[in-house]
Motif scaffolding. Structure first.
Motif, PDB file in Angstrom:
ATOM      1  N   THR A 181     -11.152 -66.824  -7.523  1.00  2.00           N
ATOM      2  CA  THR A 181     -11.399 -67.993  -6.669  1.00  2.00           C
ATOM      3  C   THR A 181     -11.434 -69.271  -7.509  1.00  2.00           C
ATOM      4  O   THR A 181     -11.547 -69.213  -8.741  1.00  2.00           O
ATOM      5  N   MET A 182     -11.401 -70.391  -6.823  1.00  2.00           N
ATOM      6  CA  MET A 182     -11.567 -71.685  -7.510  1.00  2.00           C
ATOM      7  C   MET A 182     -12.896 -71.718  -8.249  1.00  2.00           C
ATOM      8  O   MET A 182     -12.974 -72.221  -9.371  1.00  2.00           O
ATOM      9  N   GLU A 183     -13.947 -71.169  -7.640  1.00  2.00           N
ATOM     10  CA  GLU A 183     -15.272 -71.200  -8.291  1.00  2.00           C
ATOM     11  C   GLU A 183     -15.227 -70.445  -9.621  1.00  2.00           C
ATOM     12  O   GLU A 183     -15.815 -70.884 -10.599  1.00  2.00           O
ATOM     13  N   ASP A 184     -14.513 -69.294  -9.644  1.00  2.00           N
ATOM     14  CA  ASP A 184     -14.380 -68.534 -10.899  1.00  2.00           C
ATOM     15  C   ASP A 184     -13.716 -69.398 -11.972  1.00  2.00           C
ATOM     16  O   ASP A 184     -14.195 -69.489 -13.108  1.00  2.00           O
ATOM     17  N   ILE A 185     -12.599 -70.011 -11.620  1.00  2.00           N
ATOM     18  CA  ILE A 185     -11.848 -70.786 -12.635  1.00  2.00           C
ATOM     19  C   ILE A 185     -12.652 -72.023 -13.053  1.00  2.00           C
ATOM     20  O   ILE A 185     -12.678 -72.387 -14.236  1.00  2.00           O
ATOM     21  N   LEU A 186     -13.342 -72.643 -12.109  1.00  2.00           N
ATOM     22  CA  LEU A 186     -14.148 -73.830 -12.450  1.00  2.00           C
ATOM     23  C   LEU A 186     -15.243 -73.469 -13.451  1.00  2.00           C
ATOM     24  O   LEU A 186     -15.460 -74.180 -14.439  1.00  2.00           O
ATOM     25  N   HIS A 187     -15.916 -72.340 -13.190  1.00  2.00           N
ATOM     26  CA  HIS A 187     -17.012 -71.889 -14.055  1.00  2.00           C
ATOM     27  C   HIS A 187     -16.499 -71.686 -15.498  1.00  2.00           C
ATOM     28  O   HIS A 187     -17.107 -72.174 -16.462  1.00  2.00           O
ATOM     29  N   HIS A 188     -15.372 -70.993 -15.642  1.00  2.00           N
ATOM     30  CA  HIS A 188     -14.849 -70.704 -16.987  1.00  2.00           C
ATOM     31  C   HIS A 188     -14.219 -71.950 -17.620  1.00  2.00           C
ATOM     32  O   HIS A 188     -14.270 -72.114 -18.842  1.00  2.00           O
ATOM     33  N   THR A 189     -13.660 -72.821 -16.813  1.00  2.00           N
ATOM     34  CA  THR A 189     -13.097 -74.071 -17.354  1.00  2.00           C
ATOM     35  C   THR A 189     -14.217 -74.917 -17.969  1.00  2.00           C
ATOM     36  O   THR A 189     -14.071 -75.472 -19.060  1.00  2.00           O
ATOM     37  N   ARG A 190     -15.361 -74.976 -17.279  1.00  2.00           N
ATOM     38  CA  ARG A 190     -16.494 -75.767 -17.815  1.00  2.00           C
ATOM     39  C   ARG A 190     -16.936 -75.200 -19.162  1.00  2.00           C
ATOM     40  O   ARG A 190     -17.208 -75.956 -20.106  1.00  2.00           O
ATOM     41  N   ALA A 191     -16.983 -73.873 -19.252  1.00  2.00           N
ATOM     42  CA  ALA A 191     -17.429 -73.240 -20.516  1.00  2.00           C
ATOM     43  C   ALA A 191     -16.454 -73.590 -21.645  1.00  2.00           C
ATOM     44  O   ALA A 191     -16.870 -73.963 -22.744  1.00  2.00           O
ATOM     45  N   VAL A 192     -15.155 -73.476 -21.368  1.00  2.00           N
ATOM     46  CA  VAL A 192     -14.137 -73.771 -22.398  1.00  2.00           C
ATOM     47  C   VAL A 192     -14.185 -75.260 -22.755  1.00  2.00           C
ATOM     48  O   VAL A 192     -14.114 -75.640 -23.934  1.00  2.00           O
ATOM     49  N   ALA A 193     -14.337 -76.107 -21.757  1.00  2.00           N
ATOM     50  CA  ALA A 193     -14.346 -77.558 -22.007  1.00  2.00           C
ATOM     51  C   ALA A 193     -15.513 -77.966 -22.901  1.00  2.00           C
ATOM     52  O   ALA A 193     -15.403 -78.909 -23.692  1.00  2.00           O
ATOM     53  N   ARG A 194     -16.624 -77.228 -22.812  1.00  2.00           N
ATOM     54  CA  ARG A 194     -17.785 -77.555 -23.660  1.00  2.00           C
ATOM     55  C   ARG A 194     -17.481 -77.362 -25.141  1.00  2.00           C
ATOM     56  O   ARG A 194     -18.176 -77.905 -25.993  1.00  2.00           O
ATOM     57  N   ALA A 195     -16.436 -76.599 -25.449  1.00  2.00           N
ATOM     58  CA  ALA A 195     -16.061 -76.391 -26.859  1.00  2.00           C
ATOM     59  C   ALA A 195     -15.372 -77.633 -27.434  1.00  2.00           C
ATOM     60  O   ALA A 195     -15.149 -77.708 -28.643  1.00  2.00           O
ATOM     61  N   LYS A 196     -15.016 -78.596 -26.589  1.00  2.00           N
ATOM     62  CA  LYS A 196     -14.398 -79.870 -27.023  1.00  2.00           C
ATOM     63  C   LYS A 196     -13.299 -79.609 -28.062  1.00  2.00           C
ATOM     64  O   LYS A 196     -13.382 -80.065 -29.213  1.00  2.00           O
ATOM     65  N   THR A 197     -12.315 -78.868 -27.657  1.00  2.00           N
ATOM     66  CA  THR A 197     -11.257 -78.436 -28.574  1.00  2.00           C
ATOM     67  C   THR A 197     -10.243 -79.539 -28.866  1.00  2.00           C
ATOM     68  O   THR A 197     -10.029 -80.442 -28.056  1.00  2.00           O
ATOM     69  N   ASN A 198      -9.599 -79.406 -30.031  1.00  2.00           N
ATOM     70  CA  ASN A 198      -8.395 -80.201 -30.277  1.00  2.00           C
ATOM     71  C   ASN A 198      -7.258 -79.657 -29.427  1.00  2.00           C
ATOM     72  O   ASN A 198      -6.350 -80.379 -29.032  1.00  2.00           O
ATOM     73  N   ALA A 199      -7.283 -78.350 -29.186  1.00  2.00           N
ATOM     74  CA  ALA A 199      -6.256 -77.713 -28.354  1.00  2.00           C
ATOM     75  C   ALA A 199      -6.263 -78.301 -26.953  1.00  2.00           C
ATOM     76  O   ALA A 199      -7.320 -78.671 -26.432  1.00  2.00           O
TER      77      ALA A 199
END
Ligand code: KIV
Length: 257
Positions: A64-82
């Motif tokens: 679901t959108m909620e699943d992807i939003l939850h994991h996107t927030r976690a990845v975004a917190r890593a503040k990657t150069n990627a």
């Protein structure tokens, strides 16, 4: 050319001109995103494959959108150069309006671009997302969100009509302004032909050696989903076994102390 500190969609697009291949991985959580970023991976996908490798679903069609939003927030917190790209899950882009609304939600959660499955039949959605100023990553070939209708994960491009459709879909996505295209389970010679025919990078998965980059589910690279690993994965890392060994050693120390 060395990677800039922050990777942009334009940098990914221009990698093809520079002759630079693009190793791409999925990431669904903060520590993995940080580790992959520290390893110099330029492009990270919060893919809906998280349905299988993180959530235990049989395929991506329940994500679901909620699943992807939850994991996107976690990845975004890593503040990657990627560059961080998030998948639009099944039914989240059934119309152009819905596609834009959901792409904006992913961007608000920290995605820097979005990916959806399909070519000409989804071009209105692709145009609408790009018109809203959101960078788009295409996805052609085997489309996992259609796995149930397709009756399995099948190689694409074996018959002339399919090959022609793949080529015209890739050109349609390029013309619409996508910055790169995933080619999943495309017959290697067809993937090579598509890669020669368009100016944006193709990122292959199970599509032979002649794409401009490769993408892999990070669990397949590391061996942390050992119950299934696609045949095309060349790396034989066994971190799943390392986890079992560590857990057994821990259990034995606790029981004995
Ligand atoms: O969801 C995903 O991880 C993907 C890639 C494997 C291409 O779409």
């Amino acid at each position: 050319m060395n990677a800039p500190t922050k990777i942009t969609p334009q940098w990914i697009r221009d990698a093809k001109k520079r002759g630079e291949r693009l190793p791409t991985l999925t990431a669904y959580d903060y520590p993995t995103a940080k580790l992959l970023d520290e390893s110099g991976i330029p492009l990270l996908l919060v893919g809906d494959s998280l349905g299988m490798v993180m959530l235990g679903y049989p395929d991506t069609t329940e994500v679901t959108m909620e699943d992807i939003l939850h994991h996107t927030r976690a990845v975004a917190r890593a503040k990657t150069n990627a560059l961080v790209v998030s998948d639009l899950p099944i039914h989240s882009y059934d119309t152009p309006e819905l596609a834009v609304a959901n792409a904006k939600r992913l961007v608000a959660a920290g995605a820097e671009a979005v990916k959806l499955e399909g070519g000409a039949q989804r071009i209105a959605q692709v145009n609408a997302i790009i018109a809203a100023g959101i960078p788009m990553f295409g996805h052609l070939g085997m489309l996992p969100q259609a796995v149930r209708e397709e009756g399995g994960y099948k190689i694409k491009g074996r018959v002339a009509e399919e090959r022609e459709r793949l080529l015209s879909d890739a050109k349609a996505l390029e013309k619409a302004g996508a910055f790169a295209i995933v080619l999943e389970l495309v017959l290697p010679e067809v993937a090579a032909e598509i890669s020669r025919s368009i100016s944006i990078p193709t990122i292959g998965i199970g599509s032979g050696p002649d794409c401009d980059g490769e993408i892999m589910v990070v669990h397949d690279l590391l061996g942390t989903f050992p119950w299934f690993r696609p045949k095309f994965v060349k790396e034989k890392n066994e971190l799943g076994e390392a986890i079992r060994t560590a857990a057994r050693a821990y259990a034995s120390r606790v029981k004995q102390s």
